[in-house]
Design a protein around this motif. Structure first.
Motif, PDB file in Angstrom:
ATOM      1  N   UNK A 126      -0.648  -4.708 -14.693  1.00 52.13           N
ATOM      2  CA  UNK A 126      -0.363  -4.364 -13.300  1.00 52.13           C
ATOM      3  C   UNK A 126      -1.312  -5.058 -12.343  1.00 52.13           C
ATOM      4  N   UNK A 127      -2.562  -5.282 -12.799  1.00 53.99           N
ATOM      5  CA  UNK A 127      -3.572  -5.903 -11.922  1.00 53.99           C
ATOM      6  C   UNK A 127      -3.252  -7.356 -11.616  1.00 53.99           C
ATOM      7  N   UNK A 128      -2.459  -8.018 -12.478  1.00 54.85           N
ATOM      8  CA  UNK A 128      -2.122  -9.426 -12.232  1.00 54.85           C
ATOM      9  C   UNK A 128      -0.672  -9.598 -11.787  1.00 54.85           C
ATOM     10  N   UNK A 129       0.069  -8.505 -11.753  1.00 60.07           N
ATOM     11  CA  UNK A 129       1.469  -8.580 -11.328  1.00 60.07           C
ATOM     12  C   UNK A 129       1.543  -8.725  -9.809  1.00 60.07           C
ATOM     13  N   UNK A 130       2.557  -9.436  -9.300  1.00 69.99           N
ATOM     14  CA  UNK A 130       2.720  -9.532  -7.844  1.00 69.99           C
ATOM     15  C   UNK A 130       3.022  -8.168  -7.254  1.00 69.99           C
ATOM     16  N   UNK A 131       2.582  -7.898  -6.018  1.00 69.42           N
ATOM     17  CA  UNK A 131       2.818  -6.587  -5.411  1.00 69.42           C
ATOM     18  C   UNK A 131       4.303  -6.320  -5.198  1.00 69.42           C
ATOM     19  N   UNK A 132       4.648  -5.043  -5.303  1.00 65.31           N
ATOM     20  CA  UNK A 132       6.039  -4.636  -5.084  1.00 65.31           C
ATOM     21  C   UNK A 132       6.351  -4.705  -3.588  1.00 65.31           C
ATOM     22  N   UNK A 133       7.524  -5.232  -3.256  1.00 67.33           N
ATOM     23  CA  UNK A 133       7.940  -5.302  -1.854  1.00 67.33           C
ATOM     24  C   UNK A 133       8.273  -3.899  -1.348  1.00 67.33           C
ATOM     25  N   UNK A 134       7.573  -3.471  -0.299  1.00 63.94           N
ATOM     26  CA  UNK A 134       7.794  -2.148   0.267  1.00 63.94           C
ATOM     27  C   UNK A 134       8.982  -2.208   1.223  1.00 63.94           C
TER      28      UNK A 134
END
Length: 229
Positions: free
Chosen positions: A87-95
């Motif tokens: 999760x720390x290297x995954x791209x952020x989820x689009x809010x």
């Protein structure tokens, strides 16, 4: 389950979006039914059941049977550690909504990572323990100083009981939202259980975010010099 599960196996499993969503939900450290996981992961019950079977087959999760009911949980802290690292290297989820934004802020502020405290509060607490000389940073783990032994005894955390558990005692866990380490392992779990017992933090339903209570804000400030207002 093996103490050090194959990271490649977990990575392959979580490359599928539904399985990743299920495992992310299970990072709250609790047991959930298949229907609960389907609802929280926003997938159909049949889809959840299919992926749960795959995760059980790979020994990534465990199942508890009570009568005709079955409950699922992550069975090993190492699986949770690998998930948190991914999760720390995954791209952020689009809010895309106000609700999603509120949930994201709550998770980033304070949450459980398997069975220990994470998020901004977890990282701040870990660094407060380091600043005060309660913990020392050593490679990928933390050690408890003599001062720390006295502190934890006074705070109501039994170090001997924590050390007897068949797991790592006090390792570093990379926080996905803060990009810094927080305290994990048996000691991290014992500390979380203690602040839950003191009602400094409270678990929230349907999420692994936790709420810092007014008593908690006062307690963290008095004991750890943390201003969480």
């Amino acid at each position: 389950m093996q103490a050090n599960p194959n990271a490649a196996i977990i990575a392959a499993l979580v490359s599928e979006a539904s399985r990743a969503a299920i495992l992310t939900v299970l990072l709250d450290g609790r047991f959930h039914s298949a229907s609960e996981l389907a609802h929280m992961a926003s997938i159909k019950p049949q889809t959840a059941s299919f992926h749960l079977a795959k995760l059980i087959e790979a020994n990534v999760i465990t199942v508890l049977k009570q009568g005709r009911y079955r409950y699922f949980a992550i069975g090993d802290q190492e699986v949770a550690r690998v998930m948190e690292s991914l999760l720390s290297i995954a791209p952020p989820v689009t809010v895309k909504s106000l609700r999603q934004s509120t949930q994201d802020k709550a998770l980033r502020y304070a949450r459980t990572c398997y069975d220990h405290l994470a998020g901004n509060v977890g990282v701040q607490l870990t660094h407060a323990l380091l600043r005060s000389g309660i913990l020392l940073e050593e490679a990928d783990r933390y050690s408890v100083t003599e001062h720390g032994e006295e502190f934890f005894a006074g705070f109501g955390v039994d170090l001997n009981e924590a050390a007897m558990k068949r797991r790592r005692f006090s390792h570093q866990c990379l926080d996905w939202s803060e990009r810094r380490h927080h305290l994990a392992g048996a000691l991290g779990n014992a500390l979380l259980e203690r602040v839950l017992e003191l009602d400094w933090v409270r678990r929230l339903p349907d999420t692994r975010a936790v709420q810092v209570t007014n008593e908690g804000k006062a307690g963290f400030k008095k004991v750890f010099s943390l201003d969480l207002n």
